[in-house]
Design an enzyme around this catalytic site. Structure first.
Site, mmCIF file in Angstrom:
data_model
loop_
_atom_site.group_PDB
_atom_site.id
_atom_site.type_symbol
_atom_site.label_atom_id
_atom_site.label_comp_id
_atom_site.label_asym_id
_atom_site.label_seq_id
_atom_site.Cartn_x
_atom_site.Cartn_y
_atom_site.Cartn_z
ATOM 1 N N ARG A 11 -12.440 -23.391 8.759
ATOM 2 C CA ARG A 11 -11.898 -24.418 9.647
ATOM 3 C C ARG A 11 -12.800 -25.646 9.541
ATOM 4 N NH1 ARG A 11 -12.171 -19.532 12.521
ATOM 5 N NH2 ARG A 11 -10.142 -18.678 13.147
ATOM 6 N N LYS B 163 -14.547 -19.191 15.871
ATOM 7 C CA LYS B 163 -14.092 -19.143 17.250
ATOM 8 C C LYS B 163 -14.702 -17.943 17.970
ATOM 9 C CE LYS B 163 -9.696 -21.533 16.580
ATOM 10 N NZ LYS B 163 -8.225 -21.471 16.754
ATOM 11 N N HIS C 85 -6.874 -28.369 7.190
ATOM 12 C CA HIS C 85 -6.227 -27.087 7.454
ATOM 13 C C HIS C 85 -5.273 -26.706 6.333
ATOM 14 C CE1 HIS C 85 -7.016 -24.600 10.887
ATOM 15 N NE2 HIS C 85 -5.778 -24.144 10.908
ATOM 16 N N ARG D 155 -7.207 -24.693 4.043
ATOM 17 C CA ARG D 155 -7.415 -23.362 4.628
ATOM 18 C C ARG D 155 -6.172 -22.491 4.414
ATOM 19 N NH1 ARG D 155 -10.101 -20.260 8.444
ATOM 20 N NH2 ARG D 155 -8.867 -19.367 10.146
ATOM 21 N N HIS E 274 -9.954 -14.478 11.424
ATOM 22 C CA HIS E 274 -8.872 -14.247 12.378
ATOM 23 C C HIS E 274 -9.213 -13.047 13.260
ATOM 24 C CE1 HIS E 274 -5.739 -16.303 9.551
ATOM 25 N NE2 HIS E 274 -6.295 -17.164 10.384
ATOM 26 N N TYR F 170 0.807 -15.482 6.463
ATOM 27 C CA TYR F 170 0.717 -15.968 5.088
ATOM 28 C C TYR F 170 1.454 -15.073 4.105
ATOM 29 C CZ TYR F 170 -2.856 -19.003 7.028
ATOM 30 O OH TYR F 170 -3.518 -19.930 7.793
#
Length: 307
Positions: A156, A182, A252, A255, A278, A287
């Protein structure tokens, strides 16, 4: 709340590549949310313009806000958009660690199909990565390393601009970068040889010229010797994409392309999940739809009975 909303809008523009129209819609919807809390949820002893601190807002208060929207007789699609804005804001704040729990997680809204992420073809990635090589400047060497790094790791942009010199290991056969994602989750991502070569060139030749004697710990710096910002990275990529004749490219996008190309190359889904950082594998599974579409295109072009 105004400060958190502005941070969220910056994130949407710089990291998610949201359009000006989308940002404007979010701004209007979240301004309405703030106005509601000023009017309905201010504490009695506060000044008229005060508003409940965002970390104190709970699920019940948000549900009351949704009821308030419905009472205004908005169209269902408008209410759904406003709910989506609220959910996105609180999801962002929770992901960034600004709030301990996400009060909007269970907010009800109309079920809508999730749009597939924009990705580049391998040929488009190659064209994009070729652009900095047209120039012989410290900035171009930095940009070459930056583009190679983003596509090599799928980071990210917020993780990317937070990298320090100590975050990378380029010696030996297992070059890697350690980043914090995150929820403050840390992960180690391998770096392939082309990206390593670009990083070596940047660190040895270009970065000292950009630093100008400043003792900056950031890995990627601007021409003033300061840490690159999200917006700075976004603008750099946008300019190179325009030169390559590719539209709609953001950090992004690289990414998304990283994940899609790994899956098309038969990388296991769990491994891609780990590389992407994730928390939930269902996010990574999105994806696979792009991979399935790609295989269908290949099938339709190649099978003698498909045309």
């Amino acid at each position: 709340m105004e400060h958190e909303i502005q941070q969220f809008l910056t994130y949407m523009a710089a990291e998610r590549g949201a359009s000006a129209n989308t940002i404007s819609a979010y701004r209007n919807d979240l301004a309405q949310l703030r106005a509601y809390f000023v009017e309905h949820q201010s504490k009695p002893d506060d000044e008229a313009a005060s508003v409940t601190p965002i970390e104190e807002i709970d699920a019940e208060q948000l549900q009351e806000y949704i009821v308030h929207l419905r009472e205004q007789q908005y169209a269902a699609a408008t209410v759904a958009r406003k709910v989506a804005a609220v959910k996105s804001l609180f999801s962002y704040l929770h992901g960034e660690g600004r709030i301990n729990a996400n009060p909007a997680e269970q907010l009800s809204s109309p079920r809508v199909g999730r749009s597939l992420p924009r990705t580049l073809t391998i040929q488009e990635v190659d064209a994009l990565l070729e652009q900095p090589g047209r120039w012989d400047t410290p900035e171009a060497a930095r940009d070459q390393a930056m583009l190679e790094m983003l596509y090599a790791t799928g980071m990210r942009v917020s993780e990317f601009v937070s990298l320090d010199l100590s975050s990378i290991e380029l010696q030996g056969q297992r070059a890697s970068v350690r980043c914090v994602g995150k929820g403050r989750r840390e992960r180690l991502i391998p770096i392939h040889s082309a990206a390593v070569a670009a990083l070596h060139h940047y660190l040895q030749e270009a970065r000292p010229k950009l630093a100008r004697g400043r003792r900056e710990v950031a890995l990627f710096i601007n021409r003033r010797g300061e840490r690159l910002t999200r917006q700075g990275v976004w603008l750099i990529i946008k300019n190179y994409a325009q030169e390559a004749g590719i539209s709609g490219v953001t950090p992004h996008t690289l990414r998304h392309s990283f994940a899609t190309h790994l899956l098309r190359g038969s990388a296991p889904l769990r491994n891609v999940q780990e590389l992407m950082g994730h928390a939930n594998i269902s996010t990574t599974q999105l994806y696979t739809q792009l991979t399935d579409e790609h295989l269908r295109d290949v099938y339709d072009r190649a099978h003698p009975r498909a045309s």
